[in-house]
Design an enzyme around this catalytic site. Structure first.
Site, short mmCIF file in Angstrom:
data_model
loop_
_atom_site.label_atom_id
_atom_site.label_comp_id
_atom_site.label_asym_id
_atom_site.label_seq_id
_atom_site.Cartn_x
_atom_site.Cartn_y
_atom_site.Cartn_z
N SER A 161 0.83 -1.20 0.00
CA SER A 161 0.00 0.00 0.00
C SER A 161 0.87 1.26 0.00
CB SER A 161 -0.96 -0.05 1.19
OG SER A 161 -2.00 0.88 1.06
N GLU A 256 -9.99 -4.57 -5.99
CA GLU A 256 -9.65 -3.55 -4.99
C GLU A 256 -9.43 -2.21 -5.70
OE1 GLU A 256 -5.87 -3.31 -3.05
OE2 GLU A 256 -5.07 -5.02 -4.16
#
Length: 325
Positions: A161, A256
């Site tokens: 991330s 996602e």
């Protein structure tokens, strides 16, 4: 009919029932709607309590605090860890949160597979410390490893991330400074574009079990307090010149919100002549590799380890064990 690029691999399994159950749990526990008035520090403490409650390291994992170039960090070692095999792991958390046990658990699994040790910098977090505090700290940690005499070919840079963002920014900064690149980099669901304009941002807002656009907009403002740097490669490394970057390995979930940032980065890296591989995993949540009980996570770790072994030669068994392990 268009065929996939050779560097893009859609994994033909799942999602498993465990993954479907985890997605449901995450929707209940992790999708918090933030506003500009939200207390990010209080939410950080809540997340760290969840992290401490639900993530446990194996008894043989050693955590050693260290100062690394002025940055607080910790070494993660397991029996069989070797001195000259180092994973510099930059944790995710939207530049504002930390999950110490979850990330240490993930990294310990990589260390066990690769006979490596790992350094996890505790870089400064927003909003108390906005950009460029985090990339400054990560670059300092990388420089400190080089200053210790470690071969750059013995260093693997990795992150999930926001940590994937910081990994690419560290590579970008090192190249600009004339410093050697690590052997390769592993980017898990990387957040690489501060403009938040990838198609998957809109396509999966509301479907992603962890992220939502309104929250990302608030957290973006915490990290970068003016829109002017949004396309600066040190903020959004998607817009960096990838020429000369080390081999890159990316994994992301098929539904996602950050999926297309991984896709676009792989496309740009390939166009720049970088050795790159991208895996798209069906139905898994953001940073699914941290959920050790998922069969997809176990297989993903296998794939990461294989990529690293190919680009480091760490499968040769010639390195020395870390003293005391």
């Amino acid at each position: 009919m268009h065929s996939e690029p050779t560097y893009l691999h859609t994994i033909q399994i799942g999602p498993s029932w465990r993954t479907r159950a985890l997605n449901g749990l995450l929707r209940l526990t992790m999708r918090r709607r933030l506003t500009q008035a939200s207390d990010v520090a209080a939410l950080r403490r809540e997340y760290e309590e969840i992290d401490a409650r639900y993530f446990r390291l194996a008894p043989d994992v050693r955590r050693t605090p260290v100062d690394c170039g002025g940055v607080s960090a910790e070494w993660i070692t397991v029996p069989g860890s070797r001195n000259e095999r180092v994973i510099l792991y930059l944790h995710g958390g939207s530049f504002a949160f930390r999950f110490p046990n979850a990330h240490a658990t993930l990294v310990s699994r990589l260390c066990r597979r690769l006979g490596a040790r790992a350094l996890l910098p505790d870089y400064r977090l927003a909003p108390e410390h906005p950009f460029p505090a985090a990339p400054d700290d990560c670059h300092r940690a990388y420089r400190a490893l080089l200053a210790q005499g470690l071969s750059p070919q013995g260093i693997v840079l990795a992150g999930d991330s926001a940590g994937g963002n910081l990994a690419l920014v560290t590579i970008h900064r090192a190249r600009a400074a004339g410093e050697p690149s690590p052997a390769c980099a592993v980017l898990l669901s990387p957040a690489l574009d501060c403009t938040l304009t990838s198609p998957s941002m809109a396509d999966y807002d509301g479907e992603d079990p962890m992220l939502q656009l309104s929250t990302l907009l608030v957290l973006r403002r915490c990290y970068v307090q003016s829109p002017h740097p949004y396309i600066d490669p040190e903020v959004s490394p998607l817009f960096a010149d990838f020429r000369g970057f080390p081999p890159l390995f990316l994994q992301a979930g098929s539904s996602e919100m950050l999926r297309d940032e991984a896709v676009r980065a792989a496309d740009r890296a390939h166009a720049a002549g970088v050795d790159v591989e991208l895996e798209i995993w069906p139905g898994v949540p953001h940073a699914f590799q941290m959920a050790e009980f998922l069969p997809e996570a176990t297989l993903a770790i296998d794939h990461i380890a294989h990529f690293v072994e190919v680009h480091t030669g760490w499968g040769d068994g010639d390195a020395r064990p870390v003293p005391g392990n």
